[in-house]
Design an enzyme around this catalytic site. Structure first.
Site, PDB file in Angstrom:
ATOM      1  N   SER A  43      16.743  68.102  19.520  1.00  0.00           N
ATOM      2  CA  SER A  43      17.769  69.143  19.593  1.00  0.00           C
ATOM      3  C   SER A  43      17.439  70.386  18.769  1.00  0.00           C
ATOM      4  CB  SER A  43      19.102  68.582  19.115  1.00  0.00           C
ATOM      5  OG  SER A  43      18.942  67.988  17.841  1.00  0.00           O
ATOM      6  N   ASP A 355      27.133  72.826  13.562  1.00  0.00           N
ATOM      7  CA  ASP A 355      28.020  71.782  14.100  1.00  0.00           C
ATOM      8  C   ASP A 355      27.966  70.493  13.300  1.00  0.00           C
ATOM      9  OD1 ASP A 355      25.483  71.008  14.632  1.00  0.00           O
ATOM     10  OD2 ASP A 355      25.713  70.808  16.794  1.00  0.00           O
ATOM     11  N   HIS A 358      23.164  70.725  13.348  1.00  0.00           N
ATOM     12  CA  HIS A 358      22.222  71.802  13.669  1.00  0.00           C
ATOM     13  C   HIS A 358      22.590  73.080  12.934  1.00  0.00           C
ATOM     14  CE1 HIS A 358      22.495  68.875  16.953  1.00  0.00           C
ATOM     15  NE2 HIS A 358      21.182  68.914  16.835  1.00  0.00           N
TER      16      HIS A 358
END
Ligand SMILES: *[C@@H]1O[C@H](CO)[C@@H](O)[C@H](O)[C@H]1NC(C)=O
Ligand SMILES: *[C@@H]1O[C@H](CO)[C@@H](O)[C@H](O)[C@H]1NC(C)=O
Ligand SMILES: *[C@@H]1O[C@H](CO)[C@@H](O)[C@H](O)[C@H]1NC(C)=O
Length: 389
Positions: A43, A355, A358
């Site tokens: 991610s 979040d 990240h």
């Protein structure tokens, strides 16, 4: 659009560092002119892979709110480090390999997906939250992509405008940012250091296999990020089941056991890079110490113009504005309507953590500026010189 706002000393210093290295590069003419980027990761660098394969629910709004103004498959309010890398090399943002709509791969492809580990985990995405597109699968995709691009380009014009030239696979930059999910999947409370050592060794040996395989396919320039301080992420601190005791937190409030495993991983990654350099004589392998840059940013948040080192911008309650049951973008039904309950903070530009897992675009940009100069690389070459010429 400049996401960073007013220049801070850190920016000015890194600007000077970048300028000086650019001058040196210009003087001895060693700029690489990478025509393409092939990215592998999780991610931290997914630009739409998991969303393309499994749906936008994996990166729902308000992801993208600052820059793309809609979900772009990235877990951030805007751009990721890989976007700034592409931009600085005068290349377009990378299309996700799995994205069959609107993609353009002339200057590379992105094989990363949210939740990817290095090792296949033998669990489905819905069981464990980890992506089945592990690093070995990402390599198979590269291999297919290379072989089929060659055939398709022979067929004609549109394919020539969508796929990389054959030579780009050897001239391109191969970037890697992966390992975080192997660490969190393998770690548990009370794990012994022998056990950590054993699983990290297996993870790194599988990582090295992939680098050797990419080299076999013709890749020569490798830019490898180490892993960040995972113990500083709200999802580790709150909500991931590690429940750290207060004596396990360092002076910043980061979880020492997780940061220790991150550092163990990084030490082994660096050792692996040293071995790979011996085995792959024509490769230029740059090891980039992202851990130190991220930890430095969190340590000196205010000095660099950020507020709230460890508090997530987008979330729903809890000590760190992170709630694993209602992550960024989570919705609830109210009077027959879906309403977002885990929303963005007012000013993501002032936050480091987006979040809970990240980083914000502003933080990604800051981190990019630090690493692009080469000051955190081994060998200490800037991004645009990370090749053998
Ligand atoms: C996944 O399964 C394969 C085949 O059984 C095994 O070799 C491998 O160790 C498993 N991976 C993990 C992370 O347990
Ligand atoms: C894909 O991008 C390249 C480089 O930006 C451009 O030259 C090419 O025309 C694009 N292809 C299509 C089909 O738009
Ligand atoms: C971890 O070890 C401590 C002390 O040795 C013990 O009190 C605790 O119950 C253990 N936790 C788990 C999850 O095994």
């Amino acid at each position: 659009m400049d996401p960073v706002g007013e220049k801070k000393w850190g920016d000015i210093l890194s600007w000077i560092a970048i300028s000086v290295t650019l001058v040196i590069a210009a003087v001895d003419g060693r700029e690489c002119n990478f025509p393409a980027i092939f990215n592998f990761g999780d991610s931290n660098s997914d630009t739409g892979g998991l969303s393309a394969a499994f749906g936008v629910k994996y990166a729902p709004p308000p992801n993208g709110i600052t820059f793309f103004h809609s979900p772009s498959g990235r877990l951030s309010d805007g751009r990721l480090i890989i976007d700034f890398i592409a931009q600085s090399l005068d290349l377009p943002y990378l299309s996700a390999y799995l994205d069959s709509v609107g993609s353009n791969f002339t200057h590379g492809a992105n094989f990363a997906t949210i939740g990817s580990p290095i090792r296949p985990l033998n669990t489905t995405l819905s069981q464990s939250g980890y992506s089945p597109i592990s690093l070995d699968v990402q390599f198979l995709q590269l291999s297919e992509f290379k072989a089929r691009s060659k055939i398709a380009r022979k067929q004609g014009r549109i394919f020539r405008e969508l796929l990389p030239k054959e030579g780009y696979f050897s001239e391109g930059l191969y970037t890697f940012d992966i390992g975080q999910n192997d660490i969190t999947a393998g770690f548990r409370v009370n794990i012994t250091s022998e056990e950590v050592n054993a699983y990290l060794s297996d993870v790194l040996s599988q990582f090295s296999n992939v680098i050797r395989n990419v080299y076999e396919e013709g890749g020569r320039s490798f830019w490898i990020h180490n892993t960040g301080p995972l113990g500083c992420l709200p999802y580790v601190l709150d909500g991931y089941g590690y429940s750290m005791r207060s004596d396990q937190l360092d002076k910043l409030g980061c979880a020492k056991p997780l940061n220790k495993v991150s550092q163990d991983f990084n030490r082994k990654l660096k050792e692996a890079v040293v071995q790979l350099r011996k085995q792959l004589p024509e490769a230029a392998i740059t090891y980039v110490d992202v851990y130190t840059v991220k930890y430095n940013l969190i340590s000196n948040a205010q000095k660099y113009g950020f507020k709230e080192g460890l508090i997530a911008c987008c979330g729903h309650g809890g000590k760190y504005n992170f709630n694993n049951g209602a992550r960024c973008g989570a919705t609830k039904e109210e009077n027959g309507k879906e309403v977002v309950i885990a929303k963005s903070c007012k000013d993501p530009r002032s936050r480091i953590i987006w979040d809970g897992i990240h980083y914000t675009q502003a933080a990604n940009h800051w981190i990019f500026q630090q690493i692009a100069s080469g000051s955190f690389s081994d060998p200490p070459l800037p991004l645009n010189m990370a090749c053998n010429v």
